[in-house]
Design a protein around this motif. Structure first.
Motif: not given
Length: 218
Positions: A5-29
């Motif tokens: 469960e910890q690994l699942f949450e860590q992966r999910e956090t990594a996904i959300l963090t990566a998506a947020s960063r990418l959305f700021r670097e290029q058109p999010w859509d």
């Protein structure tokens, strides 16, 4: 919590963090799931284990941001006198949008009916619950400023429509880049101040009109 469960949450956090960063670097859509997976350092298939679609990823980011913003506004309201709190909360809500305009755009996108229709029921229910929480908070904040008087839920909802229209206008203004392209430029801080005054004046006048209705309790 189990290691899995910890690994699942860590992966999910990594996904959300990566998506947020990418959305700021290029058109999010235009950001793809494959790009999010690569930025998070995981496989594309792993992303789909957490989020069934890009819409689900958008929804989670919008929900997380909205819940965090609401928690901050509640804390602000709880630590100031009612009249001051109303003004501070409105201003802070504008500042929250300005601090993260990309996320504000994403929240606006997630509020569209056609987007909501594509979501799984669990996400739609979360958005409905979030809306209800904002309505309750708004009603509490408004009634706290009425000095012994109170509006019922339906009356608060009617007033909320006008506030929502103002907030959508502010969000659109922030998304368009402010007023720098206008002949007479207006600083966003001054703009927030004027809109806040407008909202408070409208709320006070409309609330007074509702409370003065002779048949209100019939």
């Amino acid at each position: 919590m189990r290691l899995q469960e910890q690994l699942f949450e860590q992966r999910e956090t990594a996904i959300l963090t990566a998506a947020s960063r990418l959305f700021r670097e290029q058109p999010w859509d235009r950001v793809t799931i494959a790009e999010v997976a690569n930025a998070a350092g995981i496989g594309k298939g792993t992303v789909y284990k957490h989020f069934a679609s890009k819409e689900a990823l958008y929804a989670r980011l919008a929900l997380d941001l909205s819940h965090a913003n609401l928690a901050e506004l509640r804390a602000l309201h709880a630590t100031h006198p009612p009249q001051q709190a109303l003004r501070l909360v409105l201003r802070r809500a504008f500042e929250q949008m300005l601090a993260d305009p990309i996320q504000a755009q994403l929240c606006q996108h997630c509020d569209r009916p056609e987007f909501q229709e594509r979501l799984d029921d669990s996400y739609r229910q979360q958005f409905l619950q979030l809306e209800h929480q904002f309505q309750l908070f708004f009603g509490q904040m408004l009634n706290d400023t009425l000095e012994g008087h109170s509006l019922n839920q339906a009356e608060c909802q009617n007033l909320l429509w006008g506030v929502e229209a103002c907030f959508n206008g502010v969000m659109a203004r922030i998304a368009s880049g402010g007023f720098s392209h206008w002949a007479e430029s207006i600083a966003l801080d001054e703009y927030f101040h004027r809109v806040t005054d407008f909202i408070i004046a409208g709320l006070n006048a409309q609330a007074a009109a509702v409370l003065a209705q002779p048949d209100r309790h019939e």
